[in-house]
Design a protein around this motif. Sequence first.
Motif, PDB file in Angstrom:
ATOM      1  N   LYS A  21      48.144   2.537  69.056  1.00 33.38           N
ATOM      2  CA  LYS A  21      47.673   3.747  70.085  1.00 33.38           C
ATOM      3  C   LYS A  21      46.594   4.567  69.342  1.00 33.38           C
ATOM      4  O   LYS A  21      46.156   4.256  68.423  1.00 33.38           O
ATOM      5  CB  LYS A  21      49.111   4.614  70.222  1.00 33.38           C
ATOM      6  CG  LYS A  21      49.673   5.174  68.737  1.00 33.38           C
ATOM      7  CD  LYS A  21      50.856   6.006  69.078  1.00 33.38           C
ATOM      8  CE  LYS A  21      51.293   6.648  67.771  1.00 33.38           C
ATOM      9  NZ  LYS A  21      51.322   5.749  66.621  1.00 33.38           N
ATOM     10  N   ALA A  22      46.201   5.725  70.329  1.00 31.62           N
ATOM     11  CA  ALA A  22      45.111   6.408  69.846  1.00 31.62           C
ATOM     12  C   ALA A  22      45.539   7.131  68.562  1.00 31.62           C
ATOM     13  O   ALA A  22      46.508   7.489  68.585  1.00 31.62           O
ATOM     14  CB  ALA A  22      45.120   7.606  70.881  1.00 31.62           C
ATOM     15  N   GLY A  23      44.454   6.907  67.633  1.00 32.01           N
ATOM     16  CA  GLY A  23      44.913   7.422  66.409  1.00 32.01           C
ATOM     17  C   GLY A  23      45.472   6.255  65.254  1.00 32.01           C
ATOM     18  O   GLY A  23      45.520   6.490  63.997  1.00 32.01           O
ATOM     19  N   SER A  24      45.795   5.306  65.661  1.00 32.95           N
ATOM     20  CA  SER A  24      46.381   3.953  64.895  1.00 32.95           C
ATOM     21  C   SER A  24      45.061   3.605  64.153  1.00 32.95           C
ATOM     22  O   SER A  24      43.709   3.472  64.786  1.00 32.95           O
ATOM     23  CB  SER A  24      46.748   2.838  65.644  1.00 32.95           C
ATOM     24  OG  SER A  24      47.819   3.342  66.127  1.00 32.95           O
ATOM     25  N   HIS A  25      45.157   3.086  62.866  1.00 36.92           N
ATOM     26  CA  HIS A  25      44.087   2.425  62.134  1.00 36.92           C
ATOM     27  C   HIS A  25      44.550   1.155  61.553  1.00 36.92           C
ATOM     28  O   HIS A  25      45.502   0.749  61.020  1.00 36.92           O
ATOM     29  CB  HIS A  25      43.909   3.658  60.509  1.00 36.92           C
ATOM     30  CG  HIS A  25      42.868   3.449  59.950  1.00 36.92           C
ATOM     31  ND1 HIS A  25      42.822   3.829  58.501  1.00 36.92           N
ATOM     32  CD2 HIS A  25      41.857   2.714  60.091  1.00 36.92           C
ATOM     33  CE1 HIS A  25      41.467   3.601  58.110  1.00 36.92           C
ATOM     34  NE2 HIS A  25      40.841   2.682  58.951  1.00 36.92           N
ATOM     35  N   VAL A  26      43.553   0.283  61.622  1.00 35.34           N
ATOM     36  CA  VAL A  26      43.714  -1.168  61.454  1.00 35.34           C
ATOM     37  C   VAL A  26      42.698  -1.127  60.209  1.00 35.34           C
ATOM     38  O   VAL A  26      41.527  -0.868  60.114  1.00 35.34           O
ATOM     39  CB  VAL A  26      43.437  -2.215  62.482  1.00 35.34           C
ATOM     40  CG1 VAL A  26      43.635  -3.775  61.851  1.00 35.34           C
ATOM     41  CG2 VAL A  26      44.404  -1.772  63.481  1.00 35.34           C
ATOM     42  N   VAL A  27      43.080  -1.846  58.915  1.00 27.67           N
ATOM     43  CA  VAL A  27      42.370  -1.916  57.701  1.00 27.67           C
ATOM     44  C   VAL A  27      42.315  -3.433  57.394  1.00 27.67           C
ATOM     45  O   VAL A  27      43.388  -3.824  57.141  1.00 27.67           O
ATOM     46  CB  VAL A  27      42.696  -0.916  56.708  1.00 27.67           C
ATOM     47  CG1 VAL A  27      42.174  -1.003  55.312  1.00 27.67           C
ATOM     48  CG2 VAL A  27      42.617   0.487  57.181  1.00 27.67           C
ATOM     49  N   ALA A  28      41.241  -3.947  57.038  1.00 23.84           N
ATOM     50  CA  ALA A  28      41.396  -5.328  56.531  1.00 23.84           C
ATOM     51  C   ALA A  28      40.696  -5.141  55.166  1.00 23.84           C
ATOM     52  O   ALA A  28      39.634  -4.727  54.837  1.00 23.84           O
ATOM     53  CB  ALA A  28      40.367  -6.114  57.437  1.00 23.84           C
ATOM     54  N   ILE A  29      41.464  -5.999  54.179  1.00 24.06           N
ATOM     55  CA  ILE A  29      40.670  -6.073  52.748  1.00 24.06           C
ATOM     56  C   ILE A  29      39.943  -6.903  52.748  1.00 24.06           C
ATOM     57  O   ILE A  29      40.333  -8.376  52.652  1.00 24.06           O
ATOM     58  CB  ILE A  29      41.958  -6.187  51.809  1.00 24.06           C
ATOM     59  CG1 ILE A  29      42.783  -4.883  51.942  1.00 24.06           C
ATOM     60  CG2 ILE A  29      41.459  -6.163  50.477  1.00 24.06           C
ATOM     61  CD1 ILE A  29      42.099  -3.443  52.130  1.00 24.06           C
ATOM     62  N   SER A  30      38.689  -7.053  52.449  1.00 26.82           N
ATOM     63  CA  SER A  30      37.555  -8.008  52.374  1.00 26.82           C
ATOM     64  C   SER A  30      37.265  -8.140  50.780  1.00 26.82           C
ATOM     65  O   SER A  30      37.936  -7.521  49.896  1.00 26.82           O
ATOM     66  CB  SER A  30      36.230  -7.736  53.195  1.00 26.82           C
ATOM     67  OG  SER A  30      35.535  -8.646  53.142  1.00 26.82           O
ATOM     68  N   SER A  31      36.061  -8.526  50.497  1.00 26.41           N
ATOM     69  CA  SER A  31      35.495  -8.734  49.192  1.00 26.41           C
ATOM     70  C   SER A  31      34.214  -8.204  49.100  1.00 26.41           C
ATOM     71  O   SER A  31      33.588  -8.590  49.867  1.00 26.41           O
ATOM     72  CB  SER A  31      35.806 -10.283  48.544  1.00 26.41           C
ATOM     73  OG  SER A  31      35.283 -10.135  47.419  1.00 26.41           O
ATOM     74  N   MET A  32      33.668  -7.845  47.643  1.00 29.04           N
ATOM     75  CA  MET A  32      32.342  -7.895  47.691  1.00 29.04           C
ATOM     76  C   MET A  32      31.564  -9.094  47.750  1.00 29.04           C
ATOM     77  O   MET A  32      30.405  -9.065  48.062  1.00 29.04           O
ATOM     78  CB  MET A  32      32.043  -7.077  46.212  1.00 29.04           C
ATOM     79  CG  MET A  32      32.250  -5.691  46.032  1.00 29.04           C
ATOM     80  SD  MET A  32      31.313  -4.684  47.043  1.00 29.04           S
ATOM     81  CE  MET A  32      29.617  -4.927  46.403  1.00 29.04           C
TER      82      MET A  32
END
Length: 228
Positions: free
Chosen positions: A121-132
């Motif tokens: 919903k509004a305000g939700s946060h999706v974070v993906a962990i990548s790499s250098m």
Amino acid sequence: MKNIVVTGASRGIGYEMVKLLSEKGHQVLAVSRNISRLEELQKTLNNISVLGVDISDENQLITISKFVKEKWNSVDVLIHNAGAIVNKPFAETSAKEFLEVYKVNVFAVASLTKIMLPYLKAGSHVVAISSMGGIQGSMKFPGLSAYSSSKGAVITLMELLAEEFKEKQIAFNTLALGAVQTEMLAAAFPGYQAPTTPEEMGAYIANFALTGNQFYNGKVLQVSSSTP
């Protein structure tokens, strides 16, 4: 209190995030193929829920959707932490091995995000962990053609999702990590000592997942204490 989903939660950075976020009072759904360690943690922290899911199998992702629908009905934070790595020369890396890495590092991120869309919903946060290793122009290491290219792909995927869902005010960001002393790192690079511990990185990511969407959307942040 937020509802938070963490993949790759049974060890390393993921485990530390689950522990820290639950200790702060958030409801955490910890997802991993191997859940025995998480079940032990669950005995001491009753706001942790545990699901044994192979996220590379799209059919199993329905289990996560079913849990959210029945228990929460909304997701505030989704952290794509699970990762797969192959360390071998490109000429010796099979198409199957490439596919297995991409299944976890890219396809599962896309599939799980899609399944979670009704609950974001509004305000939700999706974070993906990548790499250098997925950052264009960064130092590259022989043997990581599948891994690093997949980490580059997930960065672009998150940028596109941020643009596509900005009107719904759902934020999508990526953290490109430097070396962290995890079991996966030790298996890929035996004997290498990373400058950062899983506890340190877990605390950083947890804080970013809770607050970073106030300042960032569609961004990739480089999280590395080494140069280059």
